[in-house]
Design an enzyme around this catalytic site. Sequence first.
Site, PDB file in Angstrom:
ATOM      1  CG  ASP A 153      -2.280   0.525   0.764  1.00 47.99           C
ATOM      2  OD1 ASP A 153      -2.305   1.816   0.768  1.00 47.99           O
ATOM      3  OD2 ASP A 153      -3.380  -0.117   1.065  1.00 47.99           O
ATOM      4  CG  HIS A 223      -5.243   3.785   0.647  1.00 53.58           C
ATOM      5  ND1 HIS A 223      -4.734   2.341   0.622  1.00 53.58           N
ATOM      6  CD2 HIS A 223      -6.515   3.905   0.116  1.00 53.58           C
ATOM      7  CE1 HIS A 223      -5.731   1.842  -0.276  1.00 53.58           C
ATOM      8  NE2 HIS A 223      -6.779   2.800  -0.470  1.00 53.58           N
ATOM      9  CB  SER A 561      -9.092   0.221  -0.617  1.00 54.37           C
ATOM     10  OG  SER A 561      -8.211   0.352  -1.483  1.00 54.37           O
TER      11      SER A 561
END
EC number: 3.4.21.-
Length: 772
Positions: A153, A223, A561
């Site tokens: 990520d 994220h 996600s």
Amino acid sequence: MKLTHNFSFLLLLLLVHMSSKHILASKDSSSYVVYFGAHSHVGEITEDAMDRVKETHYDFLGSFTGSRERATDAIFYSYTKHINGFAAHLDHDLAYEISKHPEVVSVFPNKALKLHTTRSWDFLGLEHNSYVPSSSIWRKARFGEDTIIANLDTGVWPESKSFRDEGLGPIPSRWKGICQNQKDATFHCNRKLIGARYFNKGYAAAVGHLNSSFDSPRDLDGHGSHTLSTAAGDFVPGVSIFGQGNGTAKGGSPRARVAAYKVCWPPVKGNECYDADVLAAFDAAIHDGADVISVSLGGEPTSFFNDSVAIGSFHAAKKRIVVVCSAGNSGPADSTVSNVAPWQITVGASTMDREFASNLVLGNGKHYKGQSLSSTALPHAKFYPIMASVNAKAKNASALDAQLCKLGSLDPIKTKGKILVCLRGQNGRVEKGRAVALGGGIGMVLENTYVTGNDLLADPHVLPATQLTSKDSFAVSRYISQTKKPIAHITPSRTDLGLKPAPVMASFSSKGPSIVAPQILKPDITAPGVSVIAAYTGAVSPTNEQFDPRRLLFNAISGTSMSCPHISGIAGLLKTRYPSWSPAAIRSAIMTTATIMDDIPGPIQNATNMKATPFSFGAGHVQPNLAVNPGLVYDLGIKDYLNFLCSLGYNASQISVFSGNNFTCSSPKISLVNLNYPSITVPNLTSSKVTVSRTVKNVGRPSMYTVKVNNPQGVYVAVKPTSLNFTKVGEQKTFKVILVKSKGNVAKGYVFGELVWSDKKHRVRSPIVVKL
């Protein structure tokens, strides 16, 4: 039809030219991945062995360039551990020549990929009001203790409380990873965050020289910290977002160890991650000793041998590592699902029973409930003029841009002091509010379209705002158009629990059928992916916009996600509870115990109040407490996947190189519908009948299972035998499923049913998908 090396390469070039996204990527970069398949290392992989591999890569490319020195300069990654290949700067003609070499499995451009909680674990039944019952998978699986979960990520914010190591013992001795902080003295690992690496050479090959700020696994986006903490974050009490959603944040495997592999960087033309970096991270994570790899990113569906995530996942599966991937955020259109390899677990996104409600109150007294996480509120009960944003259009702006509230599209004179109604779509939802605020607006109402229906996302808006369903949006627009002086008030956000119906499929969640392998139902499963609260970065605002000065250590984000790491955390629990289980057995346990019902109860719906199908949710919504005791599992091994590739059209020589061993396709080749998957998909029932074979393994007590079938419309399904008697753990039984078109059938397209084995204690369910 067999896919030869030349054909595979030409097909890839065709796909590149068909996709504007890929045209941009290939114009920006002349970098390629040259993939040789698996390594044949024997025993422990030493530094000398990896150096020898690197030398062979230089020699190989040098044989094409005429100079080993030029080859050394061109190669920026050598994959030397489990994945065999390299990434290099090449021109198109040279890449094509290399693709014809018999030792090469594939050559593909260094394509760009996209990045695709306090309440969710309560909603999934692992706890109730902070109490963990004895039936919880958390108790049975020791909270995922010492399982190692890797995350590909944007990196990690190591200072987050989600990654503190209080109460954890020594790092498991099998761990071989590192904390790559040589150029970032502020970055530290511990007994929880046991490893961190960064990979940016593929990104640099596409965008150019990078400064020293890129030499760190630190998360500057948010994220990666969010997804990693969702999978395995520690318990952190007192977490809220602007006072909403207060509770204890935690991950699915809160006692697991975690490792961050930073492969995604600031967006370039909407893309953050590159194939070359993703492959390098997979190679490292496999070697480091990960048990589960979580991948919340993906690209356009493509051939498995040209797909970095599919390739990396296969090599992980060879080492019995579970790989969990997001399905993508390109819904609600059909055939948008990505990460569709049968050796991956692919996850869609759905809602949970919590919402951050904010009402729009009109001057006529009508109330419409929306959702928002605005950090500011209007004065109590004070009403303001409300107008459609298109009527506040700036002189040189288009009507559509004004309707969408794009930056610069609104006239400040018309906007000042008003609540504007903006249409959802194209530009960012928070950006729309920014445009209204810059024009002097006092608040914003975000209207859903018919396509997004009831799909409401709570965003941290920069002004008082709320988002409404398409039905309520229509009512508000009608009020504005029919009222001489329309006025409205937006109430402050509040947290509501026990929402019904839940779950509902998110409109953005990518859907099947798979265009790469329609015989495999994808996604496999759905999990919470809307307004999930988890750890964040201290480097940027909750909106990730430069204009926003706010900072949060936890944030609410939506997307597949976010649903992906829920399944990664659950896979970690199952890995702890059953360390000898294969990745396929773990996937089977998750799929066959899922539910297709919401909390009303009724069939799970999509965002437009229609009954959702397996192309949205796969086997259904995950039920972790049932997954820990599935009764039976559908197991698969590497040989099964290789035979599947044979039947898909890849030739035996390619597959042998891909797998790293001499491999002979079974003769006759297996039918694609006979891969021992927990779902049954027949993409073309044109003949009089199709017979499907499946084998189940007993992982519970001795028991007698009987079958029940709900037939798809227009299809008659027979199962032989109708009962299976198991006398011991590990015993396997095979059964046949015969599908026949019903006489007088008028159904067309895809139809859906189910097959359930039950011993009155376990319910082992498989969706049936048939195209007529």
